[in-house]
Write a protein that holds these residues in place. Structure first.
Motif, mmCIF file in Angstrom:
data_model
loop_
_atom_site.group_PDB
_atom_site.id
_atom_site.type_symbol
_atom_site.label_atom_id
_atom_site.label_comp_id
_atom_site.label_asym_id
_atom_site.label_seq_id
_atom_site.Cartn_x
_atom_site.Cartn_y
_atom_site.Cartn_z
ATOM 1 N N GLU A 98 0.289 3.984 5.493
ATOM 2 C CA GLU A 98 1.299 4.824 6.134
ATOM 3 C C GLU A 98 0.769 5.342 7.461
ATOM 4 N N GLY A 129 10.901 1.012 6.115
ATOM 5 C CA GLY A 129 9.628 1.616 6.482
ATOM 6 C C GLY A 129 8.773 0.748 7.364
ATOM 7 N N GLU A 142 9.273 -4.214 -0.918
ATOM 8 C CA GLU A 142 9.167 -2.788 -0.579
ATOM 9 C C GLU A 142 8.249 -2.059 -1.558
ATOM 10 N N VAL A 202 5.999 5.519 9.052
ATOM 11 C CA VAL A 202 6.327 4.129 8.741
ATOM 12 C C VAL A 202 5.147 3.517 7.983
ATOM 13 N N TYR A 203 5.315 2.234 7.587
ATOM 14 C CA TYR A 203 4.277 1.545 6.824
ATOM 15 C C TYR A 203 3.856 0.261 7.532
ATOM 16 N N ARG A 245 4.993 -0.054 -0.318
ATOM 17 C CA ARG A 245 4.820 1.373 -0.603
ATOM 18 C C ARG A 245 3.479 1.637 -1.300
#
Length: 289
Positions: free
Chosen positions: A154, A29, A145, A163-164, A149
Protein backbone atom coordinates in the motif's frame (compact mmCIF):
# COMPACT_ATOMS: atom_id res chain seq x y z
CA UNK A 1 7.93 15.54 -11.55
CA UNK A 2 4.97 15.68 -13.90
CA UNK A 3 4.84 15.82 -17.67
CA UNK A 4 2.23 15.31 -20.37
CA UNK A 5 3.42 13.49 -23.48
CA UNK A 6 1.56 13.28 -26.77
CA UNK A 7 1.47 9.74 -28.20
CA UNK A 8 0.71 9.80 -31.93
CA UNK A 9 -0.88 6.89 -33.78
CA UNK A 10 -2.07 6.01 -37.28
CA UNK A 11 -5.89 6.03 -37.40
CA UNK A 12 -8.30 4.47 -36.92
CA UNK A 13 -7.87 3.62 -33.24
CA UNK A 14 -10.78 2.42 -31.09
CA UNK A 15 -9.69 3.97 -27.81
CA UNK A 16 -13.17 3.54 -26.32
CA UNK A 17 -13.07 -0.23 -26.93
CA UNK A 18 -9.71 -0.55 -25.18
CA UNK A 19 -11.01 1.44 -22.22
CA UNK A 20 -13.99 -0.89 -22.06
CA UNK A 21 -11.72 -3.94 -22.12
CA UNK A 22 -9.53 -2.54 -19.35
CA UNK A 23 -12.53 -1.37 -17.30
CA UNK A 24 -13.98 -4.89 -17.07
CA UNK A 25 -10.67 -6.16 -15.69
CA UNK A 26 -9.53 -3.14 -13.64
CA UNK A 27 -8.08 -3.98 -10.22
CA UNK A 28 -9.53 -1.65 -7.61
CA UNK A 29 -6.74 0.23 -5.86
CA UNK A 30 -4.28 -0.36 -8.71
CA UNK A 31 -6.16 0.88 -11.77
CA UNK A 32 -9.04 3.25 -12.38
CA UNK A 33 -10.85 3.35 -15.70
CA UNK A 34 -13.76 5.51 -16.78
CA UNK A 35 -15.34 6.47 -20.11
CA UNK A 36 -12.50 8.86 -20.93
CA UNK A 37 -9.33 7.69 -19.19
CA UNK A 38 -7.12 4.94 -17.84
CA UNK A 39 -5.11 5.58 -14.67
CA UNK A 40 -2.78 3.34 -12.68
CA UNK A 41 -0.01 3.28 -10.11
CA UNK A 42 3.30 1.56 -10.86
CA UNK A 43 6.83 1.11 -9.62
CA UNK A 44 10.13 1.44 -11.48
CA UNK A 45 13.59 1.20 -9.94
CA UNK A 46 11.97 1.05 -6.51
CA UNK A 47 10.19 4.38 -7.06
CA UNK A 48 6.40 4.75 -7.13
CA UNK A 49 4.71 6.59 -9.96
CA UNK A 50 1.33 7.11 -11.55
CA UNK A 51 0.07 7.84 -15.03
CA UNK A 52 -3.21 8.65 -16.75
CA UNK A 53 -4.04 8.19 -20.42
CA UNK A 54 -6.73 10.19 -22.24
CA UNK A 55 -7.53 10.90 -25.86
CA UNK A 56 -6.08 14.11 -27.25
CA UNK A 57 -8.60 16.81 -28.06
CA UNK A 58 -7.07 17.28 -31.50
CA UNK A 59 -5.44 15.03 -34.03
CA UNK A 60 -4.68 11.32 -33.86
CA UNK A 61 -3.00 10.94 -30.50
CA UNK A 62 -3.38 9.94 -26.89
CA UNK A 63 -2.15 12.12 -24.05
CA UNK A 64 -0.07 10.53 -21.30
CA UNK A 65 0.38 12.39 -18.04
CA UNK A 66 3.19 10.92 -15.95
CA UNK A 67 3.86 11.64 -12.28
CA UNK A 68 7.24 10.13 -11.46
CA UNK A 69 10.40 11.35 -9.73
CA UNK A 70 12.89 10.21 -12.40
CA UNK A 71 12.30 12.09 -15.65
CA UNK A 72 14.99 9.98 -17.37
CA UNK A 73 12.53 7.06 -17.31
CA UNK A 74 9.72 8.98 -19.03
CA UNK A 75 10.62 7.60 -22.50
CA UNK A 76 10.52 4.04 -21.10
CA UNK A 77 7.15 4.67 -19.50
CA UNK A 78 5.80 6.15 -22.73
CA UNK A 79 7.03 3.14 -24.71
CA UNK A 80 5.23 0.75 -22.37
CA UNK A 81 2.02 2.75 -22.63
CA UNK A 82 2.32 2.74 -26.42
CA UNK A 83 2.38 -1.06 -26.26
CA UNK A 84 -0.57 -1.11 -23.85
CA UNK A 85 -2.69 0.81 -26.32
CA UNK A 86 -1.13 -0.76 -29.44
CA UNK A 87 -0.17 2.54 -31.04
CA UNK A 88 2.59 1.36 -33.38
CA UNK A 89 0.86 -1.23 -35.55
CA UNK A 90 0.22 -0.49 -39.23
CA UNK A 91 -3.54 -0.85 -38.82
CA UNK A 92 -4.16 -0.22 -42.51
CA UNK A 93 -2.09 -3.29 -43.37
CA UNK A 94 -3.91 -5.38 -40.76
CA UNK A 95 -7.31 -4.32 -42.05
CA UNK A 96 -6.36 -4.81 -45.70
CA UNK A 97 -5.24 -8.37 -44.98
CA UNK A 98 -8.01 -9.51 -42.63
CA UNK A 99 -10.72 -7.56 -44.40
CA UNK A 100 -10.45 -9.92 -47.37
CA UNK A 101 -11.19 -13.04 -45.28
CA UNK A 102 -14.71 -14.50 -45.21
CA UNK A 103 -15.12 -14.76 -41.45
CA UNK A 104 -13.52 -11.40 -40.76
CA UNK A 105 -14.68 -9.08 -43.52
CA UNK A 106 -17.77 -7.83 -41.68
CA UNK A 107 -15.85 -7.59 -38.39
CA UNK A 108 -13.14 -5.39 -39.87
CA UNK A 109 -15.68 -3.20 -41.64
CA UNK A 110 -17.58 -2.73 -38.38
CA UNK A 111 -14.55 -2.12 -36.15
CA UNK A 112 -11.59 -0.93 -38.25
CA UNK A 113 -9.91 0.59 -35.19
CA UNK A 114 -9.62 -2.69 -33.29
CA UNK A 115 -6.31 -2.90 -31.40
CA UNK A 116 -4.63 -5.45 -29.15
CA UNK A 117 -5.08 -4.58 -25.46
CA UNK A 118 -1.69 -4.91 -23.82
CA UNK A 119 -0.72 -4.43 -20.21
CA UNK A 120 1.70 -2.48 -18.08
CA UNK A 121 3.55 -5.53 -16.76
CA UNK A 122 3.89 -9.03 -18.16
CA UNK A 123 4.08 -10.72 -14.77
CA UNK A 124 0.86 -9.05 -13.71
CA UNK A 125 -0.88 -10.27 -16.88
CA UNK A 126 0.38 -13.81 -16.30
CA UNK A 127 -0.94 -13.92 -12.74
CA UNK A 128 -4.26 -12.50 -13.84
CA UNK A 129 -4.50 -14.96 -16.74
CA UNK A 130 -4.10 -17.95 -14.41
CA UNK A 131 -6.63 -16.54 -11.95
CA UNK A 132 -9.00 -16.17 -14.91
CA UNK A 133 -8.76 -19.76 -16.09
CA UNK A 134 -12.25 -21.30 -16.38
CA UNK A 135 -13.98 -18.48 -14.48
CA UNK A 136 -15.75 -15.29 -15.54
CA UNK A 137 -13.94 -12.00 -16.02
CA UNK A 138 -15.68 -10.63 -12.92
CA UNK A 139 -14.64 -13.63 -10.82
CA UNK A 140 -11.06 -13.34 -12.02
CA UNK A 141 -11.02 -9.66 -11.06
CA UNK A 142 -12.31 -10.52 -7.58
CA UNK A 143 -9.59 -13.13 -7.06
CA UNK A 144 -6.92 -10.73 -8.30
CA UNK A 145 -8.10 -8.00 -5.95
CA UNK A 146 -7.86 -10.42 -3.02
CA UNK A 147 -4.27 -11.24 -3.93
CA UNK A 148 -3.41 -7.55 -4.29
CA UNK A 149 -5.03 -6.60 -0.97
CA UNK A 150 -3.12 -9.30 0.90
CA UNK A 151 0.28 -9.12 -0.82
CA UNK A 152 0.47 -5.79 -2.63
CA UNK A 153 2.25 -2.88 -1.01
CA UNK A 154 0.00 0.00 0.00
CA UNK A 155 1.33 3.42 -0.98
CA UNK A 156 -0.05 6.94 -1.23
CA UNK A 157 0.07 9.17 -4.29
CA UNK A 158 -0.76 12.84 -4.67
CA UNK A 159 -3.39 12.16 -7.33
CA UNK A 160 -5.19 9.07 -6.01
CA UNK A 161 -4.41 8.84 -2.31
CA UNK A 162 -3.99 5.32 -0.91
CA UNK A 163 -3.42 2.75 -3.65
CA UNK A 164 -1.76 -0.66 -4.07
CA UNK A 165 1.24 -1.85 -6.03
CA UNK A 166 0.79 -5.22 -7.71
CA UNK A 167 2.76 -7.90 -5.80
CA UNK A 168 6.23 -8.70 -7.09
CA UNK A 169 7.44 -12.14 -8.26
CA UNK A 170 9.64 -12.29 -5.16
CA UNK A 171 6.61 -11.80 -2.93
CA UNK A 172 4.26 -14.24 -4.67
CA UNK A 173 6.83 -17.00 -5.14
CA UNK A 174 6.58 -17.88 -1.47
CA UNK A 175 3.21 -16.38 -0.59
CA UNK A 176 0.58 -18.31 1.35
CA UNK A 177 -2.31 -18.02 -1.10
CA UNK A 178 -4.68 -20.17 0.91
CA UNK A 179 -8.05 -18.83 2.00
CA UNK A 180 -8.52 -16.62 -1.08
CA UNK A 181 -10.76 -18.96 -3.05
CA UNK A 182 -7.97 -20.13 -5.37
CA UNK A 183 -7.70 -23.84 -6.09
CA UNK A 184 -4.63 -25.75 -5.00
CA UNK A 185 -3.61 -26.46 -8.60
CA UNK A 186 -3.76 -22.79 -9.49
CA UNK A 187 -1.81 -21.83 -6.37
CA UNK A 188 0.94 -24.19 -7.53
CA UNK A 189 0.89 -22.56 -10.98
CA UNK A 190 1.06 -19.05 -9.50
CA UNK A 191 4.03 -20.06 -7.36
CA UNK A 192 5.75 -21.61 -10.39
CA UNK A 193 5.22 -18.49 -12.52
CA UNK A 194 6.48 -16.18 -9.79
CA UNK A 195 9.58 -18.30 -9.17
CA UNK A 196 10.34 -18.64 -12.89
CA UNK A 197 10.06 -14.89 -13.50
CA UNK A 198 12.03 -14.12 -10.35
CA UNK A 199 14.83 -16.47 -11.38
CA UNK A 200 14.87 -15.39 -15.04
CA UNK A 201 13.68 -18.76 -16.36
CA UNK A 202 10.60 -17.15 -17.92
CA UNK A 203 10.15 -13.70 -19.38
CA UNK A 204 8.00 -11.70 -21.78
CA UNK A 205 10.54 -10.76 -24.44
CA UNK A 206 9.15 -10.74 -27.96
CA UNK A 207 12.53 -11.11 -29.71
CA UNK A 208 12.09 -14.87 -30.18
CA UNK A 209 9.81 -16.88 -32.49
CA UNK A 210 6.25 -17.25 -31.26
CA UNK A 211 6.61 -21.05 -31.06
CA UNK A 212 9.61 -20.66 -28.76
CA UNK A 213 7.70 -18.25 -26.51
CA UNK A 214 4.86 -20.76 -26.27
CA UNK A 215 7.24 -23.64 -25.50
CA UNK A 216 8.90 -21.60 -22.75
CA UNK A 217 5.61 -20.93 -21.01
CA UNK A 218 3.91 -24.30 -21.52
CA UNK A 219 6.91 -25.91 -19.80
CA UNK A 220 5.56 -24.44 -16.55
CA UNK A 221 2.96 -26.47 -14.62
CA UNK A 222 -0.62 -25.39 -15.27
CA UNK A 223 0.19 -23.33 -18.37
CA UNK A 224 -1.44 -24.73 -21.50
CA UNK A 225 -1.47 -23.53 -25.10
CA UNK A 226 -4.40 -21.15 -24.53
CA UNK A 227 -2.72 -19.33 -21.66
CA UNK A 228 0.64 -19.19 -23.44
CA UNK A 229 -0.91 -17.65 -26.55
CA UNK A 230 -2.94 -15.24 -24.41
CA UNK A 231 0.28 -14.10 -22.74
CA UNK A 232 1.91 -13.79 -26.16
CA UNK A 233 -0.91 -11.50 -27.26
CA UNK A 234 -1.26 -9.30 -24.22
CA UNK A 235 2.12 -9.41 -22.46
CA UNK A 236 4.45 -9.56 -25.48
CA UNK A 237 2.34 -8.11 -28.33
CA UNK A 238 2.80 -11.04 -30.71
CA UNK A 239 0.55 -10.07 -33.61
CA UNK A 240 0.22 -13.69 -34.75
CA UNK A 241 -0.58 -15.35 -31.41
CA UNK A 242 -3.62 -17.58 -31.75
CA UNK A 243 -5.26 -19.75 -29.04
CA UNK A 244 -6.89 -22.22 -31.44
CA UNK A 245 -8.51 -24.18 -28.62
CA UNK A 246 -10.58 -21.20 -27.47
CA UNK A 247 -14.24 -22.28 -27.44
CA UNK A 248 -15.56 -18.79 -28.22
CA UNK A 249 -13.40 -18.58 -31.33
CA UNK A 250 -14.42 -22.08 -32.42
CA UNK A 251 -18.09 -21.11 -32.06
CA UNK A 252 -17.60 -17.78 -33.84
CA UNK A 253 -16.59 -19.46 -37.10
CA UNK A 254 -18.99 -22.42 -36.88
CA UNK A 255 -21.85 -22.83 -39.34
CA UNK A 256 -24.16 -24.33 -36.71
CA UNK A 257 -24.35 -24.49 -32.93
CA UNK A 258 -21.41 -26.86 -32.48
CA UNK A 259 -17.94 -25.27 -32.30
CA UNK A 260 -15.50 -26.35 -34.98
CA UNK A 261 -12.61 -28.56 -33.83
CA UNK A 262 -9.47 -26.74 -32.73
CA UNK A 263 -7.46 -28.32 -35.56
CA UNK A 264 -10.01 -26.98 -38.09
CA UNK A 265 -9.75 -23.49 -36.65
CA UNK A 266 -5.94 -23.72 -36.65
CA UNK A 267 -5.98 -24.66 -40.34
CA UNK A 268 -8.45 -21.89 -41.12
CA UNK A 269 -6.31 -19.34 -39.31
CA UNK A 270 -3.32 -19.88 -41.58
CA UNK A 271 -4.91 -17.48 -44.07
CA UNK A 272 -5.01 -14.80 -41.34
CA UNK A 273 -1.27 -14.84 -40.67
CA UNK A 274 0.63 -12.76 -39.64
CA UNK A 275 -2.21 -10.93 -37.86
CA UNK A 276 -4.07 -13.77 -36.17
CA UNK A 277 -4.15 -12.00 -32.79
CA UNK A 278 -6.21 -9.22 -34.37
CA UNK A 279 -8.53 -11.88 -35.78
CA UNK A 280 -8.95 -13.18 -32.23
CA UNK A 281 -10.07 -9.78 -30.96
CA UNK A 282 -12.43 -9.30 -33.89
CA UNK A 283 -14.03 -12.71 -33.43
CA UNK A 284 -14.35 -12.32 -29.67
CA UNK A 285 -15.97 -8.96 -30.22
CA UNK A 286 -18.36 -10.36 -32.85
CA UNK A 287 -19.84 -12.75 -30.28
CA UNK A 288 -20.74 -9.85 -28.00
CA UNK A 289 -22.62 -7.89 -30.68
Amino acid sequence: MSETIRLEYRPPHDFADLLGFFAKRAIAGVERVDADSYRRVFTLDGKVGEFVVTHATRGHALELRIDFADTARFPDIAARVRRMFDLDVDIAAVNAHLGRRRHLQACVARHPGQRLPGGWDGFEIAIRAVLGQQVTVAAARTLTERVVRRFGREVETMQSGKVYLFPTPETLAGADLGGLGITGARIATLHAIAAAVRDGRADFRADRPLAEFVRLWTALPGIGEWTAHYLAMRAAAYADAFPAGDVVLRKAVARGDEPVPARTLEAMSQAWRPYRAYAVLHLWRSTMA
